[in-house]
Design a protein around this motif. Structure first.
Motif, short mmCIF file in Angstrom:
data_model
loop_
_atom_site.label_atom_id
_atom_site.label_comp_id
_atom_site.label_asym_id
_atom_site.label_seq_id
_atom_site.Cartn_x
_atom_site.Cartn_y
_atom_site.Cartn_z
N LEU A 519 0.86 -1.17 0.00
CA LEU A 519 0.00 0.00 0.00
C LEU A 519 0.90 1.22 0.00
CD1 LEU A 519 -2.89 1.10 0.12
CD2 LEU A 519 -2.71 1.11 2.62
N ASP A 520 0.87 1.96 -1.14
CA ASP A 520 1.82 3.05 -1.35
C ASP A 520 3.24 2.47 -1.23
OD1 ASP A 520 -0.28 4.84 -1.66
OD2 ASP A 520 -0.40 5.22 0.49
N ILE A 579 4.07 -3.61 9.55
CA ILE A 579 3.97 -2.64 8.45
C ILE A 579 5.32 -1.96 8.34
CG2 ILE A 579 2.75 -0.63 7.55
CD1 ILE A 579 0.39 -1.41 9.35
N VAL A 580 6.03 -2.21 7.22
CA VAL A 580 7.41 -1.75 7.11
C VAL A 580 7.62 -0.96 5.83
CG1 VAL A 580 8.13 -3.83 8.37
CG2 VAL A 580 8.31 -3.78 5.86
N GLN A 581 8.69 -0.17 5.85
CA GLN A 581 9.17 0.49 4.65
C GLN A 581 10.62 0.07 4.42
OE1 GLN A 581 8.29 4.62 3.77
NE2 GLN A 581 6.93 4.73 5.56
#
Length: 820
Positions: A519-520, A579-581
């Motif tokens: 997501l994005d 939830i990671v970047q």
């Protein structure tokens, strides 16, 4: 102890059946030495009752008799005969018809150290040079007029001075009074403080202590702890109604209990949540990578709270911190360099260290039995694995010791609570445990901690041996080993770090899995995904906890080395969604670039584990030539030299006895000067007030009313006057120090403590006043963030420079009555 002989007579009567019941009066204890003696009597009675109920506890009773005789340095008459040959060195005096004992210690045990444990000497206080006065706020809250130590004083004010939005890490030695930090910051402002604790027992104990200490408040409606067997509804209601002040809770409840999550989120949006405290904060690093994953979720949990409430303060508390732990904690819990460290690190003064090497496994087992029967109790025996705990318990049973329990990672939560309660209540004297036991278990009088293996690093060893001597009396730390233990330990730590290949393949499995939603620029990673190298097309069995734990390990490994950022952790039906970047593009590939990056950081990880273990091994091998505490100096960089004794030396090395408690500079942030205080002092760097009585209630009331943040008593004779005065002032914070403390803070550049508006109270003698003024002028007047108010009894004449005091002042000079 007063009336010790009377107590000994009553003990004999009770065991001799001439007294039906004997209630121990703990109020007669005048100090910790007396309390340990009374607890020894209690343990003797418990062992005797077990023996009366079953002959299988005969050896446990003899062990308790030995302990009683050595602690009280006495003899005893018994209604039955003890065999002349016994394992406890208990002998019979035919002339006096009484039993007595002697040490007769096993080979390898240092007699001097055991004698020190049984010496009955109270801890020596070395704080006479410091003013330990509290302040009006702390006094009205707790009725404490003095701190325990100067280190506690610095730690408490280091926390209280924390500006909004900052994170403060505080290290304070075990037994130094960290609980006062949480109590004072919780009542400093109107609002809620959440204290995250590792164990139910610690939460219960801290609530009990807080309710005893906090005065003139409805503590039952303000102070809470939550565990799974507690009704959450009243606590959640108190949070929503904004009546709760302190909430002690585990990370699991914070992350997984939706009721708490919603209530805390709402309190945070309304800015009612003021502080987050993580007690025993080193656990976030030590445990989170492979045990109790929710500790690692605290980073994103806090980050989301900060987003809507940037004024939220965070406090990280522990007795000791490794530098690598501090680096990780700083990256987890601070933003924009809003980070403060108040380091009062100090090595424990209680442990006496011994390493006993054995030639074979059989010799080691025999030695362990001797140590259990001859060394001081209560005793904790640490083993490496749960199976070894069961084996050792069986071995002790075979040798007559039956009142023994085990506490390991396999022990259920309900049983853990029962065991801890019974342990603290002295229902048994010997605890066999793995590293799962210890943190937050505040049993004060453990006298011996034995390790039957080589711990994986000095920090783990130090944390575990730290269960002993929490009453500040001497204790023993014993490593009982044999030649194969080094190899066994090396094999054990090798399993703590995945190979490069498995790290790469597990990352590939979770990153490229269809269940990992994008997501994005964020990736939602389901930690229950099985590794693709282990998949069987016909296998539809659920993912094991082991798989989930290793997936979490991989994510945290990447987070530690800055390859990914964890934005949030969501729990869904018992599983964790990270939830990671991605911060390093190599993680998006499957080629050599990914392998090279992973291999580089994996090598650093292994070097860290292997190097720390090697330091432990070397320390055990060189025990007779090098002080074992050397490895602690390397592990905890801010501690000073101290060792009460080890195989290399039996006399204490007391290198830290004259050290200032604060171990590193705290230059920033400076205290903000209120508009009220600024109007009082004016535009100049300093001003003077003539107060004929110098330190009296009128002077102190003015200083408090005008927003003075620090009072420096340059004549220490006034400290006792301040103790009498603080209780008469309105509740507010005021850091009160003497000249020695001022010089210590200046020397270490700790202007964080002495910034803002500072009042200096001078002695009445002109010559002494000039000496003090020169110090103040050089280090305080004109310094950024500091305004000085000089309190003088009269206009001193400084003949050496042919000037009066007031001629040296840049700002206004006024009389006290003019201000009143």
């Amino acid at each position: 102890m007063k009336n010790q002989s009377e107590l000994e007579i009553l003990v004999e009567k009770y065991i001799g059946g001439k007294l039906e019941k004997l209630v121990i009066d703990y109020s007669i204890a005048e100090n910790v030495v007396d309390m340990f003696a009374l607890k020894t009597v209690k343990r003797l009675f418990i062992a005797y009752e077990l023996y009366k109920g079953s002959r299988s506890f005969y050896e446990d009773f003899l062990l308790a008799i030995r302990e009683y005789l050595l602690v009280f340095k006495t003899s005893i008459s018994l209604p039955f005969r003890i065999p002349k040959t016994n394992d406890y060195a208990i002998s019979f005096d035919d002339e006096k018809q009484r039993y007595f004992t002697s040490l007769q210690l096993p080979d390898g045990v240092i007699t001097d150290f055991v004698n020190q444990v049984y010496s009955g000497n109270a801890p020596i206080e070395t704080e006479s040079g410091y003013i330990l006065t509290t302040d009006p706020f702390i006094y009205h809250l707790t009725e404490f007029s003095a701190f325990k130590t100067h280190a506690q004083k610095l730690s408490v004010y280091g926390a209280l001075n924390t500006p909004d939005g900052y994170t403060t890490l505080v290290s304070l030695p075990t037994g130094g009074g960290k609980s006062l930090i949480t109590q004072t910051i919780s009542y400093q402002k109107d609002g809620l403080t959440i204290i995250i604790v590792p164990t139910v027992s610690l939460a219960i104990d801290q609530v009990r202590v807080a309710k005893q200490i906090i005065k003139n408040r409805d503590v039952d409606a303000e102070i809470f702890s939550y565990s799974s067997d507690v009704d959450a509804a009243p606590i959640i209601k108190a949070v929503k109604d904004q009546t709760a002040k302190m909430l002690f809770i585990s990370p699991e409840a914070l992350i997984n209990n939706q009721g708490f999550k919603n209530a805390i989120s709402e309190a945070n949006k309304k800015r009612y949540l003021k502080n987050i405290v993580i007690d025993e904060a080193h656990i976030v690093v030590d445990w989170g990578a492979s045990f109790r994953v929710d500790y690692q979720c605290l980073e994103s949990w806090r980050k989301n709270l900060i987003f809507s409430n940037p004024n939220l303060r965070t406090f990280l508390l522990s007795a000791t911190f490794e530098q690598k732990s501090i680096d990780i904690l700083k990256s987890f819990f601070s933003q924009e360099d809003k980070w403060i460290e108040v380091r009062c690190d100090e090595l424990r003064h209680e442990p006496r260290y011994m390493v006993i090497n054995n030639k074979s496994y059989t010799a080691k087992q025999k030695k362990l039995i001797e140590l259990v029967k001859k060394l001081p109790h209560p005793m904790i025996i640490y083993v490496a694995r749960p199976v070894e705990a069961d084996e050792l318990k069986k071995l002790l049973h075979e040798n007559g010791i039956n009142n023994v329990v085990t506490f390991t990672g396999l022990t259920s939560n309900s049983k853990r609570r029962t065991l801890i309660d019974e342990w603290v209540d002295d229902r048994f004297e010997i605890m066999i445990a793995t590293s799962a036991f210890g943190v937050g278990v505040d049993k004060q009088d453990v006298r011996t901690v034995i390790h039957t293996y080589i711990p994986e690093n000095p920090n783990a060893y130090y944390q575990e041996l730290g269960r002993g001597g929490r009453d500040r009396l001497p204790c023993l730390s014993v490593l009982c080993l044999y030649i194969e233990d080094e190899k066994i330990g090396r094999n054990r730590i090798s399993k703590r770090v995945l190979t490069t290949e498995k790290l790469v393949r597990r990352w590939d499995s979770i990153y490229n899995n269809v269940n990992s939603r994008r997501l994005d620029n964020k990736i939602y990673i389901d930690t229950t995904i099985k590794p693709n190298y282990a998949l069987d097309p016909m296998d539809d069995s659920p993912t094991s906890d082991t798989d989930m734990n290793w997936n979490v390990y991989v994510l945290l490994f990447l987070r530690r080395y800055g390859l990914i950022r964890v934005d949030d952790v969501i729990t869904e039906n018992g599983k964790y969604i990270f939830i990671v970047q991605i911060l390093d593009d190599a993680l998006r590939s499957t080629d050599d670039a990914l392998t090279n990056v992973i291999d580089h950081y994996r090598s650093l990880e292994w070097e860290s584990f292997s190097g720390a273990y090697s330091r432990m091994v070397i320390a055990t091998k060189k025990i007779n030539s090098e002080c074992i505490s050397e490895m602690f100096y390397d592990t905890y960089q801010k501690v000073s030299e101290y060792c009460a004794g080890c195989n290399a030396h039996t006399t204490a090395i007391i290198g830290d006895s004259r050290d200032y408690p604060l171990k590193m500079p705290v230059r920033e942030p400076k205290k903000l000067i209120s508009s009220e205080a600024m109007a009082f002092v004016g535009d100049g760097d300093d001003m003077a007030i003539m107060a004929p009585n110098n330190v009296d209630i009128s002077t102190m009331k003015i200083l408090a009313k005008k927003g003075i943040s620090t009072v420096i008593l340059m004549n220490d004779e006034t400290s006792s006057i301040c103790n009498d005065i603080i209780c008469k002032l309105d509740a507010r914070n005021m850091f009160i120090i003497g000249e020695e403390e001022l010089l210590g803070l200046i020397k270490i550049s700790a202007y964080y403590f002495i910034s803002g508006v500072v009042a200096v109270i001078y002695p009445n003698d002109d010559g002494k006043a000039f000496e003090k003024y020169r110090i103040v002028k050089q280090y305080l007047v004109g310094r950024s963030g500091i305004k000085v108010v000089h309190i003088i009894s009269h206009n001193f004449e400084f003949k050496s420079i042919d000037k009066t005091f007031t001629e040296l002042i840049a700002g206004q000079v006024t009389a006290l009555e003019n201000i009143i």
